[in-house]
Design a protein around this motif. Structure first.
Motif, PDB file in Angstrom:
ATOM      1  N   ALA A  32     -15.792  18.912 105.764  1.00  0.00           N
ATOM      2  CA  ALA A  32     -16.519  18.672 107.018  1.00  0.00           C
ATOM      3  C   ALA A  32     -18.018  18.719 106.769  1.00  0.00           C
ATOM      4  O   ALA A  32     -18.772  17.908 107.309  1.00  0.00           O
ATOM      5  N   GLY A  33     -18.448  19.630 105.932  1.00  0.00           N
ATOM      6  CA  GLY A  33     -19.864  19.724 105.606  1.00  0.00           C
ATOM      7  C   GLY A  33     -20.375  18.499 104.878  1.00  0.00           C
ATOM      8  O   GLY A  33     -21.523  18.096 105.042  1.00  0.00           O
ATOM      9  N   GLY A  34     -19.521  17.875 104.066  1.00  0.00           N
ATOM     10  CA  GLY A  34     -19.912  16.655 103.365  1.00  0.00           C
ATOM     11  C   GLY A  34     -20.132  15.492 104.311  1.00  0.00           C
ATOM     12  O   GLY A  34     -21.011  14.666 104.099  1.00  0.00           O
ATOM     13  N   ILE A  35     -19.340  15.420 105.355  1.00  0.00           N
ATOM     14  CA  ILE A  35     -19.501  14.350 106.335  1.00  0.00           C
ATOM     15  C   ILE A  35     -20.720  14.618 107.220  1.00  0.00           C
ATOM     16  O   ILE A  35     -21.496  13.727 107.507  1.00  0.00           O
ATOM     17  N   ILE A  36     -20.879  15.867 107.628  1.00  0.00           N
ATOM     18  CA  ILE A  36     -21.999  16.204 108.505  1.00  0.00           C
ATOM     19  C   ILE A  36     -23.310  16.167 107.728  1.00  0.00           C
ATOM     20  O   ILE A  36     -24.304  15.633 108.201  1.00  0.00           O
ATOM     21  N   GLY A  37     -23.318  16.710 106.526  1.00  0.00           N
ATOM     22  CA  GLY A  37     -24.524  16.707 105.706  1.00  0.00           C
ATOM     23  C   GLY A  37     -25.482  17.817 106.100  1.00  0.00           C
ATOM     24  O   GLY A  37     -25.266  18.533 107.068  1.00  0.00           O
ATOM     25  N   ARG A  38     -26.544  17.940 105.353  1.00  0.00           N
ATOM     26  CA  ARG A  38     -27.538  18.974 105.625  1.00  0.00           C
ATOM     27  C   ARG A  38     -28.248  18.667 106.936  1.00  0.00           C
ATOM     28  O   ARG A  38     -28.828  17.598 107.101  1.00  0.00           O
ATOM     29  N   ASP A  39     -28.169  19.595 107.861  1.00  0.00           N
ATOM     30  CA  ASP A  39     -28.770  19.454 109.193  1.00  0.00           C
ATOM     31  C   ASP A  39     -28.296  18.189 109.913  1.00  0.00           C
ATOM     32  O   ASP A  39     -29.011  17.636 110.741  1.00  0.00           O
ATOM     33  N   GLY A  40     -27.089  17.714 109.588  1.00  0.00           N
ATOM     34  CA  GLY A  40     -26.531  16.545 110.267  1.00  0.00           C
ATOM     35  C   GLY A  40     -27.101  15.224 109.819  1.00  0.00           C
ATOM     36  O   GLY A  40     -26.873  14.195 110.454  1.00  0.00           O
ATOM     37  N   MET A  41     -27.816  15.223 108.713  1.00  0.00           N
ATOM     38  CA  MET A  41     -28.499  13.999 108.288  1.00  0.00           C
ATOM     39  C   MET A  41     -27.531  12.892 107.891  1.00  0.00           C
ATOM     40  O   MET A  41     -27.771  11.714 108.182  1.00  0.00           O
ATOM     41  N   THR A  42     -26.427  13.219 107.225  1.00  0.00           N
ATOM     42  CA  THR A  42     -25.482  12.194 106.768  1.00  0.00           C
ATOM     43  C   THR A  42     -24.822  11.496 107.944  1.00  0.00           C
ATOM     44  O   THR A  42     -24.839  10.264 108.042  1.00  0.00           O
ATOM     45  N   ILE A  43     -24.237  12.260 108.860  1.00  0.00           N
ATOM     46  CA  ILE A  43     -23.535  11.634 109.980  1.00  0.00           C
ATOM     47  C   ILE A  43     -24.517  10.952 110.921  1.00  0.00           C
ATOM     48  O   ILE A  43     -24.208   9.909 111.500  1.00  0.00           O
ATOM     49  N   ASN A  44     -25.730  11.478 111.048  1.00  0.00           N
ATOM     50  CA  ASN A  44     -26.723  10.809 111.892  1.00  0.00           C
ATOM     51  C   ASN A  44     -27.153   9.474 111.297  1.00  0.00           C
ATOM     52  O   ASN A  44     -27.388   8.513 112.036  1.00  0.00           O
ATOM     53  N   ALA A  45     -27.242   9.389 109.982  1.00  0.00           N
ATOM     54  CA  ALA A  45     -27.565   8.121 109.336  1.00  0.00           C
ATOM     55  C   ALA A  45     -26.443   7.104 109.555  1.00  0.00           C
ATOM     56  O   ALA A  45     -26.698   5.931 109.846  1.00  0.00           O
ATOM     57  N   VAL A  46     -25.188   7.555 109.434  1.00  0.00           N
ATOM     58  CA  VAL A  46     -24.050   6.665 109.677  1.00  0.00           C
ATOM     59  C   VAL A  46     -24.055   6.204 111.129  1.00  0.00           C
ATOM     60  O   VAL A  46     -23.849   5.019 111.416  1.00  0.00           O
ATOM     61  N   ARG A  47     -24.299   7.130 112.067  1.00  0.00           N
ATOM     62  CA  ARG A  47     -24.367   6.765 113.486  1.00  0.00           C
ATOM     63  C   ARG A  47     -25.459   5.728 113.736  1.00  0.00           C
ATOM     64  O   ARG A  47     -25.249   4.740 114.448  1.00  0.00           O
ATOM     65  N   HIS A  48     -26.625   5.974 113.185  1.00  0.00           N
ATOM     66  CA  HIS A  48     -27.764   5.080 113.413  1.00  0.00           C
ATOM     67  C   HIS A  48     -27.465   3.663 112.896  1.00  0.00           C
ATOM     68  O   HIS A  48     -27.693   2.673 113.609  1.00  0.00           O
ATOM     69  N   LEU A  49     -26.959   3.581 111.671  1.00  0.00           N
ATOM     70  CA  LEU A  49     -26.662   2.256 111.105  1.00  0.00           C
ATOM     71  C   LEU A  49     -25.545   1.558 111.861  1.00  0.00           C
ATOM     72  O   LEU A  49     -25.592   0.341 112.077  1.00  0.00           O
ATOM     73  N   ALA A  50     -24.523   2.316 112.290  1.00  0.00           N
ATOM     74  CA  ALA A  50     -23.426   1.710 113.060  1.00  0.00           C
ATOM     75  C   ALA A  50     -23.935   1.199 114.401  1.00  0.00           C
ATOM     76  O   ALA A  50     -23.532   0.113 114.850  1.00  0.00           O
ATOM     77  N   GLN A  51     -24.840   1.939 115.041  1.00  0.00           N
ATOM     78  CA  GLN A  51     -25.397   1.477 116.305  1.00  0.00           C
ATOM     79  C   GLN A  51     -26.252   0.233 116.109  1.00  0.00           C
ATOM     80  O   GLN A  51     -26.215  -0.688 116.933  1.00  0.00           O
TER      81      GLN A  51
END
Length: 95
Positions: free
Chosen positions: A45-64
């Motif tokens: 779960a930490g790998g998907i979320i990333g440090r301070d949510g940076m990984t999943i936020n990057a995926v969200r941003h690009l998907a949007q």
């Protein structure tokens, strides 16, 4: 599956070492993408979320951004069985 859903699945599989530790589900309507994380431990779960949510936020941003080109509303959510992680879920307040 929608091309954005496929892209999210492939991107997260490249990020994680345990590639079968999660599933990507697509809901009907405007494209609402739910990333369901079923970790064996907190590291997945930490790998998907990333440090301070940076990984999943990057995926969200690009998907949007990808959704805007096809006039599609994209929402990426993380669901974990124990409820420990999640988008704006239960959190301790920072001081």
């Amino acid at each position: 599956m929608h091309p954005i859903t496929v892209w999210i699945d492939e991107t997260l599989r490249q990020v994680l070492r345990e590639r079968d530790a999660f599933a990507v589900k697509e809901m009907l309507g405007d494209v609402v993408l739910t990333v369901e994380v079923t970790p064996r431990d907190d590291a997945v779960a930490g790998g998907i979320i990333g440090r301070d949510g940076m990984t999943i936020n990057a995926v969200r941003h690009l998907a949007q951004r990808m959704g805007r080109t096809s006039t599609t509303i994209v929402d990426v959510k993380i669901e974990v069985a124990d409820g420990k992680f999640g988008r704006r879920g239960p959190q301790e307040t920072r001081r």
